[in-house]
Scaffold this active site. Structure first.
Site, PDB file in Angstrom:
ATOM      1  N   LYS A 312      28.508  -6.785  25.884  1.00 33.56           N
ATOM      2  CA  LYS A 312      27.851  -5.540  25.465  1.00 33.56           C
ATOM      3  C   LYS A 312      26.351  -5.604  25.750  1.00 33.56           C
ATOM      4  O   LYS A 312      25.739  -4.609  26.160  1.00 33.56           O
ATOM      5  CB  LYS A 312      28.111  -5.296  23.981  1.00 33.56           C
ATOM      6  N   ARG A 386      10.993   8.056   0.868  1.00 32.01           N
ATOM      7  CA  ARG A 386      10.223   6.986   0.238  1.00 32.01           C
ATOM      8  C   ARG A 386       8.892   7.528  -0.266  1.00 32.01           C
ATOM      9  O   ARG A 386       8.285   8.404   0.362  1.00 32.01           O
ATOM     10  CB  ARG A 386       9.994   5.838   1.231  1.00 32.01           C
ATOM     11  N   SER A 417       9.559  -3.590  -3.963  1.00 33.47           N
ATOM     12  CA  SER A 417       8.727  -3.517  -2.759  1.00 33.47           C
ATOM     13  C   SER A 417       7.277  -3.208  -3.097  1.00 33.47           C
ATOM     14  O   SER A 417       6.368  -3.571  -2.345  1.00 33.47           O
ATOM     15  CB  SER A 417       9.287  -2.467  -1.799  1.00 33.47           C
ATOM     16  N   ARG A 419       5.496  -4.523  -5.618  1.00 41.52           N
ATOM     17  CA  ARG A 419       4.820  -5.799  -5.889  1.00 41.52           C
ATOM     18  C   ARG A 419       4.709  -6.635  -4.620  1.00 41.52           C
ATOM     19  O   ARG A 419       3.793  -7.464  -4.505  1.00 41.52           O
ATOM     20  CB  ARG A 419       5.562  -6.571  -6.984  1.00 41.52           C
ATOM     21  N   ARG A 420       5.605  -6.431  -3.674  1.00 38.46           N
ATOM     22  CA  ARG A 420       5.526  -7.160  -2.400  1.00 38.46           C
ATOM     23  C   ARG A 420       4.491  -6.547  -1.463  1.00 38.46           C
ATOM     24  O   ARG A 420       4.333  -7.002  -0.332  1.00 38.46           O
ATOM     25  CB  ARG A 420       6.899  -7.190  -1.713  1.00 38.46           C
ATOM     26  N   GLY A 426      11.058   2.814  -2.235  1.00 36.90           N
ATOM     27  CA  GLY A 426      12.235   3.651  -2.431  1.00 36.90           C
ATOM     28  C   GLY A 426      12.408   4.059  -3.871  1.00 36.90           C
ATOM     29  O   GLY A 426      12.854   5.166  -4.168  1.00 36.90           O
ATOM     30  N   ASP A 427      12.077   3.153  -4.789  1.00 40.94           N
ATOM     31  CA  ASP A 427      12.132   3.433  -6.222  1.00 40.94           C
ATOM     32  C   ASP A 427      11.125   2.525  -6.913  1.00 40.94           C
ATOM     33  O   ASP A 427      10.395   1.775  -6.259  1.00 40.94           O
ATOM     34  CB  ASP A 427      13.548   3.230  -6.777  1.00 40.94           C
ATOM     35  N   ASP A 429      10.740  -0.286 -10.162  1.00 41.23           N
ATOM     36  CA  ASP A 429      11.305  -1.115 -11.237  1.00 41.23           C
ATOM     37  C   ASP A 429      10.147  -1.611 -12.090  1.00 41.23           C
ATOM     38  O   ASP A 429       9.271  -2.318 -11.582  1.00 41.23           O
ATOM     39  CB  ASP A 429      12.054  -2.322 -10.669  1.00 41.23           C
ATOM     40  N   ASP A 490      13.683   2.431 -12.792  1.00 39.82           N
ATOM     41  CA  ASP A 490      14.393   1.485 -13.658  1.00 39.82           C
ATOM     42  C   ASP A 490      13.378   0.842 -14.586  1.00 39.82           C
ATOM     43  O   ASP A 490      12.294   0.431 -14.145  1.00 39.82           O
ATOM     44  CB  ASP A 490      15.094   0.394 -12.839  1.00 39.82           C
TER      45      ASP A 490
END
EC number: 2.7.7.7
Length: 575
Positions: A312, A386, A417, A419-420, A426-427, A429, A490
């Site tokens: 492929k 986002r 994400s 904190r990163r 996306g949301d 927490d 959350d």
């Protein structure tokens, strides 16, 4: 998913599929020198279909059959008694692969788990629960009756087959994606990508060991080593969690991986997780390769890429296109549309497709929805888009202000994400605790009531989820004022003794976390969102027999130190 970890995860070597069946093979006692092999399979004349089972595992099956007195036969050979196929095989595909219009006389189509159980029990067990139903029109007209088959068996076999049938051993599963929040509907398959089911060859033969490598960034030790209670020395440079995510390799084969990712996504939304995983393995191997691939031989030399996948790759290189993309089922974009509804996974999306639904409006007006799915549909576009980092900051501060109105000492940290250090999320927490180890108690319900009264929380997905001493809320929020979108939020309240492990867990990334947990396991330890434990005893299947001893982990750095890892800042965990 981690490209560098995948390259490390798939060394160029033959590997045994580490599922329940192959573990059985590993446990078969080796014949001592001078000891005669027991011929308890002397009545077995078998043909093993390698598709899905894989070459290495099939060869092990064949070796054990011969070693214990059985015979290997061509599928149309005289007297073949059992045709052994992969667990997921149905009779139509089996006959297509065998290129037979009907099953040979006297032959039974059985799942590979049956042969595994025979090897484990060291006897010929009943096929009840393991045989694959075949309509009479696909049976040879000369197929003998059950009584005739029984009469033809050698002495002693009849008694063996009459022994109580054991249920098939459970198939091991290792989640590739987070579990669905709601109960899924029964699986109903949508139209496959194409009729050429055997066309993917090697890339569909994905072992549980491959799956472990995908989620841990490390190829598992041999099966024999799994039973050794003494942790083996660990080479850290093979583990994702030991490396900063800034070391991700440049993708020199983007023009190839882009097209393969379309196929991987198509298989994923159709619920074909193993084929999707096979493509993911190849995609990540290509992403981590140090240069553009230029030839078939070079593609075959890359760990994680088989001959079929290499074909492929060369097709894309030579034509700029992949013909298989022209045969993607029309169901795929619809299934993807449906599976993006919060609370609806692959199985639910397939069920809706089979019911004739083709649009979100069809779902809205005709489908029977759970409360969570109705909320997910209502905010469909908002959830998919986002949010900018600045909006996530506002959400964190809103929750923090409401919490600290009850107790100014409460700690509130947005994880994931955000904190990163990602530019979009996306949301959100938000993790909440108190350093005194007591004042977090009772704050959960009061905080949610306060946020509802403010109009900040607009919908509840899961009002309260108990997880040990941790309490979790899953819902929807919207910042005050015009122009703001509804966002997923959350809120997790944890005791301070679990804060470091919870912070590590909810910060992610998921791949980084799985790598850390897998590393802990190799050291005789256990890592979760609650604690890091040592002296954990596991059985031969890797299941914990006891909780072990919890180690004190006041900070994330302590978790890294106790695992023998260099500390990684949150931004370095974005694998």
């Amino acid at each position: 998913m981690d490209p560098r970890g995948i390259l490390k995860a798939f060394p160029k070597r033959k590997k045994i599929h580490a599922d329940a069946s192959s573990k059985v093979l590993a446990k078969i006692p080796r014949k001592e020198e001078g000891e005669e092999a027991e011929e308890w399979l002397s009545s077995l004349r078998a043909h093993v279909v390698r598709t899905g089972i894989g070459r290495a595992r099939a060869e092990l099956f064949e070796k054990q059959i011969v070693q214990h007195g059985g015979q290997l036969c061509p599928v149309q050979g005289p007297g073949v008694t059992h045709i052994v196929v992969d667990e997921g095989m149905d009779y139509e595909r089996a006959l297509r692969l065998l290129r037979l219009p009907r099953l040979p006389p006297g032959a039974q189509l059985v799942k590979s788990a049956w042969l595994s159980l025979c090897l484990q029990e060291r006897r010929l067990v009943d096929v009840a629960g393991f045989s694959i139903f075949i309509p009479s029109k696909y049976l040879d007209q000369s197929q003998p009756s059950k009584a005739e088959q029984d009469a033809s068996l050698p002495p002693g076999t009849h008694e063996a087959l009459l022994q109580t049938a054991l249920p098939p051993p459970p198939s091991p599963t290792r989640p590739v994606s987070p579990p669905q929040k709601t109960k899924e509907a029964p699986n109903t398959q949508a139209q496959p990508i194409s009729d050429d089911e055997a066309s993917d060859g090697e890339e569909t033969q994905v072992s549980a060991a491959d799956l472990e490598a995908l989620i841990s960034g490390h190829y598992p030790a041999s099966l024999e080593g799994d039973c050794d209670p003494s942790p083996a020395p660990v080479v850290l440079d093979k583990w994702v969690c030991a490396q900063p995510s800034s070391q991700k390799a440049t993708n020199h084969n983007l023009h190839i991986t882009e097209k393969l990712e379309v196929l991987a996504k198509a298989y994923s939304v159709q619920g074909d997780k193993w084929r999707a995983l096979g493509y993911a393995k190849a995609i990540n191997a290509l992403k981590s390769f140090h240069k553009p691939v230029t030839s078939y031989q070079e593609a075959c030399s890359i760990p994680g890429i088989g001959k079929r996948m290499a074909e492929k790759i060369i097709e894309i290189l030579e034509s700029g296109h992949l013909r298989k993309l022209d045969h993607i089922s029309e169901s795929v974009p619809v299934l993807e549309l449906f599976s993006n509804i919060w609370g609806a996974g692959t199985k639910t999306a397939q069920m809706w497709y089979q019911q004739g639904f083709r649009s979100l409006e069809d779902i809205r007006s005709q489908a029977s929805l759970t409360t969570q799915q109705a909320i997910g549909l209502k905010h469909y576009n908002d959830f998919l888009e986002r949010m900018p980092r600045e909006e996530a900051t506002e959400i964190e501060q809103t929750v923090q202000k409401a919490a600290q109105a009850f107790n100014s000492g409460l700690l509130c940290v947005a994880c994931g994400s955000y904190r990163r250090g990602k530019a979009t999320c996306g949301d959100v927490d938000v993790l909440i605790t108190h350093p005194d180890g007591r004042s977090h108690r009772g704050i959960f319900s009061r905080l949610l009531d306060s946020l509802r009264q403010q109009g900040f929380l607009t919908d509840d997905l899961v009002s309260q989820e108990e997880n040990g001493q941790q309490q979790k809320y899953l819902g929807v929020c919207r910042l005050p004022g015009p122009g703001w979108r509804h966002r997923r939020l959350d809120i997790i309240v944890v005791p301070y003794s679990e804060f470091a492990c919870a912070l590590l867990y909810f910060t992610g990334s998921a791949h980084f976390n799985r790598s850390m947990r897998a590393l802990a396991k190799t050291k005789g330890m256990s890592l979760s969102e609650h604690a890091l434990s040592t002296a954990v005893v596991r059985n031969t299947h890797g299941c914990k027999m006891g909780p072990g001893r919890v180690l004190p982990t006041p900070t994330e750095k302590d978790v890294f130190r106790l695992l023998g890892l260099p500390y990684r800042e949150p931004a370095e965990r974005d694998w």
